[in-house]
Design an enzyme around this catalytic site. Structure first.
Site, PDB file in Angstrom:
ATOM      1  N   HIS A  80      59.940  -3.945   5.990  1.00  0.00           N
ATOM      2  CA  HIS A  80      58.489  -3.761   6.204  1.00  0.00           C
ATOM      3  C   HIS A  80      57.824  -3.482   4.857  1.00  0.00           C
ATOM      4  CE1 HIS A  80      55.058  -2.007   8.814  1.00  0.00           C
ATOM      5  NE2 HIS A  80      54.645  -1.994   7.551  1.00  0.00           N
ATOM      6  N   LYS A  85      49.353  -7.099  -0.755  1.00  0.00           N
ATOM      7  CA  LYS A  85      48.466  -6.011  -1.206  1.00  0.00           C
ATOM      8  C   LYS A  85      48.939  -5.397  -2.530  1.00  0.00           C
ATOM      9  CE  LYS A  85      46.945  -4.093   3.293  1.00  0.00           C
ATOM     10  NZ  LYS A  85      47.702  -4.806   4.335  1.00  0.00           N
ATOM     11  N   HIS A 238      52.242  -3.109  13.786  1.00  0.00           N
ATOM     12  CA  HIS A 238      51.976  -1.758  13.289  1.00  0.00           C
ATOM     13  C   HIS A 238      51.486  -0.948  14.499  1.00  0.00           C
ATOM     14  CE1 HIS A 238      52.094  -3.505   9.308  1.00  0.00           C
ATOM     15  NE2 HIS A 238      51.856  -2.330   8.743  1.00  0.00           N
ATOM     16  N   GLU A 241      50.270   4.447  13.848  1.00  0.00           N
ATOM     17  CA  GLU A 241      50.445   5.053  12.524  1.00  0.00           C
ATOM     18  C   GLU A 241      49.651   6.351  12.446  1.00  0.00           C
ATOM     19  OE1 GLU A 241      49.726   2.379   9.323  1.00  0.00           O
ATOM     20  OE2 GLU A 241      50.101   3.887   7.769  1.00  0.00           O
TER      21      GLU A 241
HETATM   22 ZN   LIG Z   1      52.759  -1.499   6.928  1.00  0.00          ZN
END
Ligand SMILES: [Zn+2]
Length: 456
Positions: A80, A85, A238, A241
């Site tokens: 992951h 980014k 995701h 979180e």
């Molecule tokens: Zn992530």
């Protein structure tokens, strides 16, 4: 002393190696274990593969290197990450460090800069770093918003093909789940299918899916699973979180509803830590019955959880790894973001991620099975049976660590590790940050020079 790994022949022996139990697939007859449960073995390597695993000190012949009981690990797997980014923190920093500002900063950077050359440069920088640390495979989530997805997936495909044979890559679509209710959702599913990727998204609290209630979430999940099934794609989401969120149960139910057991992975799942034990147990049982894989990302959770500007965190929680594993759920640990607005640090070093995960999630005492989270577990999730363990016939992708016990593995960063790639010493070095000067200058007008920051 002459470096014994400097020029390795096609056939050689690594005698008296110490391999953590979960990382050794084929155990030698008569081999002994140490107090950490690690096996003491000899490894015979021939043309880049492991061809014999024997009780320590019992082999002879070939070119022999005595490791004197040092730790030998397979190269590790990062299941992951966010390569697209990576390394934008210089030009688009997160002023407060919060998750909300991270989303704003990333969106601004994405719209302004994420074109082919920029994506290639940053993804390659991240991959060269991972290669230097001894990472053999990476799954990366890719921001796949409308107007961005085509360019990002094309750059990813190009990168994956360029790295083939060096480092195995898988891509996952990352969008707010609401996207699957829009025309772009189907377009994206087709882009992912063409690339051979994985369908995914984020069930973030407040992204619309939760505000619409669970019915809204269920409907979005049904659409996503239908797209995945139609195209025979795995799913990686995701999930939860945030500290207070509740999507994992609905994701498990959707997995069962669509007969997708064993094909779904959920990253984060932190909100389980705040539930009453009975409520958490119910969801964990559901996750186990749906065959969902869980990925814990503790360094990034520590960075973002309960972060408010100019205030010390009071509560920070991580995935309940021990409880999930006890219920039979496959759990991997992974690195997540790297030098971006969601996490200002990181270096794609899975040995570092392992050391942090053990500390943060209390995976020690006993520590014997902890390495499973960075070897066989992520290999199983990615469907790469030859990677992440040392076994008969597996490629000799190894890390030799100057340590004789797990506490010594844990105590130091081991920047002096020896990385073996297909039986040969890898001379790959982490690239210098100086290479990022050009992209760092783009927005900020700052230039990084050795040891100082100078306003241009
Ligand atoms: Zn992530």
């Amino acid at each position: 002393m002459q470096d014994p790994f400097a020029s390795l022949p096609d056939r050689y022996l690594l005698r008296n190696a110490r391999v953590p139990a979960p990382l050794l697939r084929d155990v030698a007859v008569g081999a002994e274990t140490d107090r950490d449960g690690a096996w003491l073995v000899d490894l015979r390597i021939h043309t880049g593969r492991i061809v014999e695993i024997a009780r320590a000190g019992t082999t002879s012949g070939d070119h022999a290197i005595d490791l004197d009981g040092r730790h030998v690990w397979p190269q590790l797997i990062d299941v992951h990450t966010h390569l697209d980014k990576g390394h934008i923190v210089d030009r688009t920093p997160n002023a407060t460090g919060t998750a909300e500002d991270a989303r704003h900063a990333t969106a601004a950077d994405r719209v302004a800069y994420w074109r082919r050359d920029d994506l290639l440069k940053r993804m390659n920088f991240g991959l060269r770093t991972a290669e230097a640390h001894g990472v053999s495979a990476i799954r990366t989530h890719l921001d796949s918003h409308e107007g961005q997805a085509q360019e990002t997936w094309a750059a990813f495909d190009e990168t994956r093909d360029r790295w083939a044979g060096r480092l195995t890559l898988q891509g996952v679509a990352l969008v707010p789940l609401d996207t699957y209710a829009l025309p772009h959702g189907k377009t994206l599913a087709d882009i992912v299918a063409r690339s051979g990727g994985i369908l995914g998204g984020v069930t973030r609290a407040g992204n619309g899916s939760h505000e619409a209630g669970l019915d809204g979430l269920d409907g979005l999940l049904d659409t996503l699973f239908t797209f995945a099934k139609e195209r025979d794609l795995d799913v990686d989401l995701h999930v939860d979180e945030a500290a207070v969120a509740n999507a994992l149960g609905p994701v498990a139910l959707a997995t069962l509803r669509h007969g997708y057991e064993g094909r779904v992975t959920c990253g984060h799942c932190c909100s389980l830590a705040l539930l009453e034990p009975e409520a958490a147990e119910l969801i964990i049982a559901l996750v186990a019955s749906a065959g969902i894989n869980i990925v814990t990302l503790p360094p990034v959770n520590m960075y973002l959880q309960d972060r408010q500007f100019s205030r010390t965190p009071r509560w920070r929680g991580v995935t309940p790894v021990t409880e999930l594993r006890a219920a039979g759920v496959r759990v991997a640990a992974a690195g997540d973001n790297c030098r971006d607005p969601f996490y200002a640090y990181g270096d794609h070093d899975m040995l570092d991620t392992f050391r942090q995960a053990v500390r943060i999630c209390h995976l020690d005492h006993p520590i014997a099975m902890a390495p499973e989270l960075v070897g066989p577990a992520p290999a199983g999730i990615m469907g790469l049976p030859d990677l992440g363990t040392i076994g008969l016939g597996t490629p000799a992708h190894l890390i030799i660590i100057e340590a004789w016990s797990m506490d010594q593995v844990m105590a130091r960063p081991h920047s002096d590790r020896v990385v073996i790639r297909a039986g040969k010493r890898s001379m790959a070095a982490a690239p210098s940050y100086a290479e990022l000067r050009a992209i760092s200058r783009q927005a900020s007008g700052f230039e990084i020079t050795a040891g100082a920051t100078v306003v241009a």
